[in-house]
Scaffold this motif. Structure first.
Motif, PDB file in Angstrom:
ATOM      1  N   ARG A   1      34.335  76.344  37.703  1.00 19.17           N
ATOM      2  CA  ARG A   1      34.382  74.883  38.401  1.00 19.17           C
ATOM      3  C   ARG A   1      35.177  73.603  37.064  1.00 19.17           C
ATOM      4  NH1 ARG A   1      31.412  77.695  41.311  1.00 19.17           N
ATOM      5  NH2 ARG A   1      31.025  78.034  43.569  1.00 19.17           N
ATOM      6  N   PHE A   2      36.184  73.109  37.465  1.00 15.63           N
ATOM      7  CA  PHE A   2      36.401  72.193  36.256  1.00 15.63           C
ATOM      8  C   PHE A   2      37.203  71.027  36.743  1.00 15.63           C
ATOM      9  CE2 PHE A   2      39.786  74.858  36.455  1.00 15.63           C
ATOM     10  CZ  PHE A   2      40.999  74.180  36.200  1.00 15.63           C
ATOM     11  N   PRO A   3      37.065  69.682  36.603  1.00  9.26           N
ATOM     12  CA  PRO A   3      38.369  68.816  36.812  1.00  9.26           C
ATOM     13  C   PRO A   3      38.882  68.659  35.576  1.00  9.26           C
ATOM     14  CG  PRO A   3      36.246  67.419  35.154  1.00  9.26           C
ATOM     15  CD  PRO A   3      36.402  69.261  36.054  1.00  9.26           C
ATOM     16  N   ASP A   4      40.693  67.738  36.397  1.00  4.72           N
ATOM     17  CA  ASP A   4      41.229  67.865  35.607  1.00  4.72           C
ATOM     18  C   ASP A   4      42.237  66.873  35.794  1.00  4.72           C
ATOM     19  OD1 ASP A   4      42.984  68.607  33.180  1.00  4.72           O
ATOM     20  OD2 ASP A   4      43.028  70.678  33.243  1.00  4.72           O
ATOM     21  N   MET A   5      43.691  66.852  35.308  1.00  2.00           N
ATOM     22  CA  MET A   5      44.974  65.570  36.106  1.00  2.00           C
ATOM     23  C   MET A   5      45.597  66.612  36.910  1.00  2.00           C
ATOM     24  SD  MET A   5      46.790  65.620  32.706  1.00  2.00           S
ATOM     25  CE  MET A   5      45.514  64.943  31.203  1.00  2.00           C
ATOM     26  N   PRO A   6      46.249  66.048  37.373  1.00  7.05           N
ATOM     27  CA  PRO A   6      47.631  66.586  38.501  1.00  7.05           C
ATOM     28  C   PRO A   6      48.074  67.263  37.492  1.00  7.05           C
ATOM     29  CG  PRO A   6      46.929  64.280  39.473  1.00  7.05           C
ATOM     30  CD  PRO A   6      45.937  64.726  38.066  1.00  7.05           C
ATOM     31  N   TRP A   7      48.406  66.676  36.606  1.00  7.64           N
ATOM     32  CA  TRP A   7      49.587  67.535  36.098  1.00  7.64           C
ATOM     33  C   TRP A   7      49.000  68.459  35.485  1.00  7.64           C
ATOM     34  CZ3 TRP A   7      54.259  65.037  33.404  1.00  7.64           C
ATOM     35  CH2 TRP A   7      55.061  65.824  32.553  1.00  7.64           C
ATOM     36  N   MET A   8      47.969  69.072  35.165  1.00  8.51           N
ATOM     37  CA  MET A   8      47.542  70.312  35.136  1.00  8.51           C
ATOM     38  C   MET A   8      47.753  71.650  36.217  1.00  8.51           C
ATOM     39  SD  MET A   8      47.963  70.806  31.722  1.00  8.51           S
ATOM     40  CE  MET A   8      47.181  72.335  31.443  1.00  8.51           C
TER      41      MET A   8
ATOM     42  N   ILE B   1      41.403  50.718  31.245  1.00 11.17           N
ATOM     43  CA  ILE B   1      41.891  52.427  32.592  1.00 11.17           C
ATOM     44  C   ILE B   1      41.271  52.910  32.578  1.00 11.17           C
ATOM     45  CG2 ILE B   1      43.515  53.212  33.372  1.00 11.17           C
ATOM     46  CD1 ILE B   1      44.025  50.497  33.099  1.00 11.17           C
ATOM     47  N   ARG B   2      40.159  53.047  34.179  1.00  8.38           N
ATOM     48  CA  ARG B   2      39.472  54.509  34.675  1.00  8.38           C
ATOM     49  C   ARG B   2      39.555  55.283  35.343  1.00  8.38           C
ATOM     50  NH1 ARG B   2      36.274  54.052  31.080  1.00  8.38           N
ATOM     51  NH2 ARG B   2      34.531  51.763  30.652  1.00  8.38           N
ATOM     52  N   ARG B   3      39.520  57.011  34.602  1.00 13.21           N
ATOM     53  CA  ARG B   3      40.554  57.856  35.940  1.00 13.21           C
ATOM     54  C   ARG B   3      39.814  58.582  36.620  1.00 13.21           C
ATOM     55  NH1 ARG B   3      42.873  62.167  32.915  1.00 13.21           N
ATOM     56  NH2 ARG B   3      41.150  61.728  31.195  1.00 13.21           N
ATOM     57  N   GLY B   4      40.090  59.071  37.593  1.00  7.24           N
ATOM     58  CA  GLY B   4      39.046  59.978  38.635  1.00  7.24           C
ATOM     59  C   GLY B   4      39.992  61.027  38.692  1.00  7.24           C
ATOM     60  N   LEU B   5      39.306  62.257  38.441  1.00  6.95           N
ATOM     61  CA  LEU B   5      40.393  63.731  38.236  1.00  6.95           C
ATOM     62  C   LEU B   5      39.837  64.577  39.215  1.00  6.95           C
ATOM     63  CD1 LEU B   5      38.823  64.469  34.410  1.00  6.95           C
ATOM     64  CD2 LEU B   5      41.426  63.463  35.093  1.00  6.95           C
ATOM     65  N   ASP B   6      40.935  65.230  39.656  1.00  4.20           N
ATOM     66  CA  ASP B   6      41.271  66.835  40.411  1.00  4.20           C
ATOM     67  C   ASP B   6      39.671  67.911  40.361  1.00  4.20           C
ATOM     68  OD1 ASP B   6      42.793  64.431  42.229  1.00  4.20           O
ATOM     69  OD2 ASP B   6      44.678  65.787  41.368  1.00  4.20           O
TER      70      ASP B   6
END
Length: 603
Positions: free
Chosen positions: A511-518, A586-591
Motif C-alpha cells: 500500500r502506498f500514496p502517490d500522485m495521480p500522474w503515477m 502549497i500542501r498536497r493530498g495524495l491518492d
C-alpha cells in the motif's frame, strides 16, 4: 467549481449536513414520532446551535427506566453529530436498545447512517450507511424523505455506485420546496460527480435513462477535465450544454463552472521561469521545465502567456531575478534548489508574485506574495503515518535508508505517528547498495525459526513501513515473505513504486500514496502523461514526478494570481490535491493505491 473544489473536513459531510439542514429548515431527522415533547430548554439549545449542550440535555432525559429512553438517546446522538463529535454520537447510539429498530425504525436508521458516514469518506463508510438505510423503506414523510435520500446519495457515491447516487439526489429534490435548498442539492450532486470522476468511477448511463439522469451522468467526463486539466474543458462544457439545454444543471452550475475556469486559466502577460538548466541540477531542472511547457501547450494559443526561461546555474540567482523583472515579468516561477530559494527570498518585495519550487527553512520568514511548492518527502511520510492510524494500524516497524533523506523521513514519520497515538516499535537503516535484508527483518520482527514448521514473528507489529526506491521494495517484500512475515501489511513511500507490471508482481499487496500522474488511469491524466512520454521518450520514466511537478507549477500561476485558494479551495493537480496553507505553502493530498497483480489499484 473548475479544477478544484472546496473540501469539507473528511467528506462532503457534517458541514454540508448543517448547510442542508439550514436550507431545508429542519434538523437531521424528524422528531416524530416523539413520545413526548422535549423540554423547552433543550429545544432552545438546539435552535441556538449549542449542540453539545443539547446532546448532554437529551442524555439527562434518557433516564434508565424511561419509556422514551431510546428516543432521547437517538436525539442526543443527532446533536453530538451536529457538534462534530462522532465518537460521542456512536456512544449514544450504542446505548439504544435493539427494540428501537421496531419502535423507532426511521429515526434509528437515519441516525445510524449519519454516524456511519461521519466515520470516514471511503467505501466502507458508504456501505455501512447503506446497510442501515436498507432496514427501512423510503419514508413518505417529507422531512424524513429529505434526510433519507441525502444519506442514501452520499452512501451510494462513496460505495462507487454513481448511477444510484445520482438517482438518490434526484429523488431528494422532489421533496424540496425552497429554491435555495434545491440549488444546494444540485451543487452537492455536482460536487459528488466531480469527486467520483477523479476516483475513476463509472458514469455509463443505464438503458432508457431519462434526460435528467443521463445529463447528470454525462457530466462525469466533463467534470474530470474540470478537475485535472481545465485548460481544455470549455469545448466539453459547451458540447454538454448543447446536448442538454434544459437540464437542471445547465442554468447555474455550468455557468458558475465557466466563470471559475476563467479564473484558473487567465494568466498574466509574461511569466519568468527560473531553473537550473546546467550544472549538477540540470536533469531535474530540465524535467521541471518540460513539464511546465507541456502544460503551456495544453492551453489555447490565444490565451497563453509569454514564458521566458532563465538558467540560474549559469547566472547567479540575484542577477537572473533582476533580469526577469527588467524583461517585464508579471509572475516568477522558481528557483528549484533550496539554496537558490533561500537566496531569492530577501530580494523580493511583493510587487511581482513568486512561486518558489522548494520550501524555505522554517526560521526564514516568507516575504509577501512569496509562495512555495515542493515535493517534500517529510510531507509524504506524514501522509503514510496518517493512513496507518486511519487503518487502525498503530504500531509497527520501519526500514529506512542511511543518510540525510532517510533521517528526515524517519523523523517525520515517527513524530506524526506518535502524535496520532501510534508508535514505531523499531526502525533500522540500510545502505544504498544493500541486497540482503534478512538480518534487519529477523531483528525488527523478532523472527524465531520453528524446526519443521513456519517461523514466527512478533505479534505486536501491525505494519512494516519501507522508505526507498522501487529497487528496495522489490527486494524487501519477497524477503519478508520468505521469513514467513508476509502477513504483515507493507506500506511504502510514493517513491517505492514505478510502473512496471512485470517487476511489480514481487510487491503485490504493498500500500502506498502517490500522485495521480503515477497511479491514475483516468483518460485526462493518461492523455497528458502519454503526450509527455511521446515528447521526451528517453527520460520520461525516470523524471515522471518532476514532469508532473512542472505541469502543476504552470497551473498554480493563475490560481495564485486570482486568489482562488481563499476559503480552502483546492486544485486537483497531477501531483495531488493542492491547497494553500496560512504560510503560503502549497500542501498536497495524495491518492492511495495497492499493488494487485503488479498494477496499482485505487484504495
Amino acid at each position: 467549481m473548475a479544477a478544484f473544489r472546496r473540501r469539507p473536513s473528511r467528506m462532503i459531510g457534517i458541514s454540508l449536513c448543517l448547510l442542508g439542514l439550514a436550507l431545508a429548515g429542519c434538523s437531521l431527522v424528524a422528531p416524530a414520532p416523539a413520545p413526548s415533547a422535549p423540554r423547552n430548554d433543550v429545544a432552545a439549545l438546539v435552535r441556538e446551535g449549542h449542540h453539545a449542550e443539547a446532546a448532554q440535555a437529551y442524555a439527562a432525559l434518557a433516564a434508565p427506566n424511561s419509556a422514551d429512553r431510546d428516543y432521547y438517546e437517538l436525539k442526543g446522538a443527532e446533536q453530538w453529530l451536529a457538534a462534530g463529535r462522532p465518537a460521542a454520537a456512536r456512544q449514544a447510539l450504542a446505548a439504544v436498545s435493539p427494540a428501537a429498530r421496531l419502535k423507532l425504525p426511521v429515526l434509528r436508521a437515519l441516525v445510524g447512517a449519519s454516524i456511519a458516514l461521519a466515520g470516514g469518506d471511503d467505501a466502507g463508510a458508504g456501505a455501512n450507511a447503506l446497510r442501515e438505510l436498507a432496514r427501512i423503506n423510503p419514508p413518505q414523510d417529507a422531512h424524513d424523505a429529505r434526510e433519507y435520500w441525502w444519506l442514501r446519495g452520499r452512501g451510494e457515491f462513496l460505495s462507487g455506485n454513481t448511477v444510484a447516487g445520482v438517482r438518490a439526489y434526484i429523488a431528494r429534490e422532489r421533496w424540496l420546496t425552497d429554491p435555495a435548498a434545491v440549488g444546494a442539492n444540485r451543487q452537492e450532486l455536482f460536487s459528488q460527480i466531480r469527486a467520483a470522476a477523479v476516483r475513476g468511477d463509472s458514469f455509463a448511463a443505464p438503458a432508457h435513462a431519462d434526460s435528467v439522469l443521463a445529463g447528470w451522468l454525462a457530466l462525469g467526463p466533463v467534470a474530470l477535465e474540470l478537475e485535472r486539466n481545465p485548460m481544455r474543458v470549455n469545448a466539453a462544457l459547451a458540447a454538454w450544454q448543447a446536448r442538454f439545454p434544459d437540464h437542471p444543471a445547465s442554468a447555474t452550475l455550468i455557468a458558475a463552472a465557466q466563470t471559475e475556469v476563467r479564473a484558473v486559466t487567465t494568466f498574466p502577460r509574461q511569466v519568468a521561469l527560473l531553473l537550473p538548466l546546467s550544472g549538477d541540477a540540470e536533469a531535474a531542472g530540465v524535467a521541471v521545465r518540460d513539464g511546465f511547457i507541456s502544460a503551456y501547450f495544453q492551453q489555447d494559443a490565444a490565451s497563453r502567456p509569454r514564458v521566458r526561461v532563465y538558467d540560474v546555474a549559469a547566472t547567479p540567482i540575484a542577477q537572473a531575478y533582476a533580469q526577469a523583472l527588467a524583461d517585464g515579468a508579471d509572475f516568477i516561477v522558481g528557483p528549484l534548489t533550496k539554496a537558490n530559494v533561500a537566496a531569492l527570498a530577501p530580494l523580493t518585495d511583493g510587487r511581482v508574485p513568486v512561486l518558489a519550487l522548494n520550501f524555505l527553512a522554517k526560521a526564514i520568514p516568507a516575504p509577501r506574495q512569496f509562495y512555495q511548492f515542493a515535493l517534500r518527502p517529510e510531507d509524504e511520510a506524514r501522509i503514510v503515518a496518517q493512513r496507518l492510524v486511519a487503518d487502525g494500524r498503530l504500531r509497527g516497524v520501519a526500514i529506512v535508508p542511511d543518510g540525510d533523506w532517510g533521517t528526515r523521513v524517519e523523523t517525520a514519520f515517527t513524530q506524526e505517528l506518535t502524535r496520532l497515538g501510534g508508535a514505531v516499535l523499531d526502525a533500522q537503516r540500510y545502505s544504498s547498495s544493500q541486497i540482503n535484508f534478512s538480518a534487519i527483518i529477523r531483528s525488527e520482527l523478532q523472527i524465531h525459526p520453528v524446526p519443521g514448521g513456519r517461523s514466527t514473528h512478533r505479534a505486536d507489529a501491525a505494519f512494516v513501513f519501507i522508505a526507498g526506491p522501487p529497487s528496495i521494495t522489490r527486494l524487501v517484500i519477497p524477503q519478508l515473505k520468505f521469513a514467513f512475515a508476509g502477513d504483515i501489511p507493507v506500506y511504502s513511500m510514493p517513491g517505492g513504486f514505478a510502473p512496471n507490471p512485470h517487476a511489480n508482481s514481487d510487491i503485490d499487496g504493498m500500500r502506498f500514496p502517490d500522485m495521480p500522474w503515477m497511479i491514475s488511469a483516468d483518460p485526462v491524466t493518461a492523455g497528458v502523461r502519454a503526450a509527455v512520454h511521446a515528447a521526451w521518450p528517453a527520460n520520461s520514466a525516470r523524471w515522471d514526478r518532476l514532469y508532473a511537478f512542472g505541469f502543476d507549477a504552470y497551473r498554480l500561476v493563475p490560481a495564485l494570481r486570482s486568489g482562488y485558494f481563499t476559503g480552502g479551495a483546492e486544485i486537483s493537480g497531477m501531483t495531488g490535491r493542492l491547497r494553500l496553507d496560512a504560510q503560503n505553502r502549497i500542501r498536497r493530498g495524495l491518492d492511495w493505491a495497492q499493488i494487485r497483480d503488479g498494477v496499482p489499484q485505487p484504495l
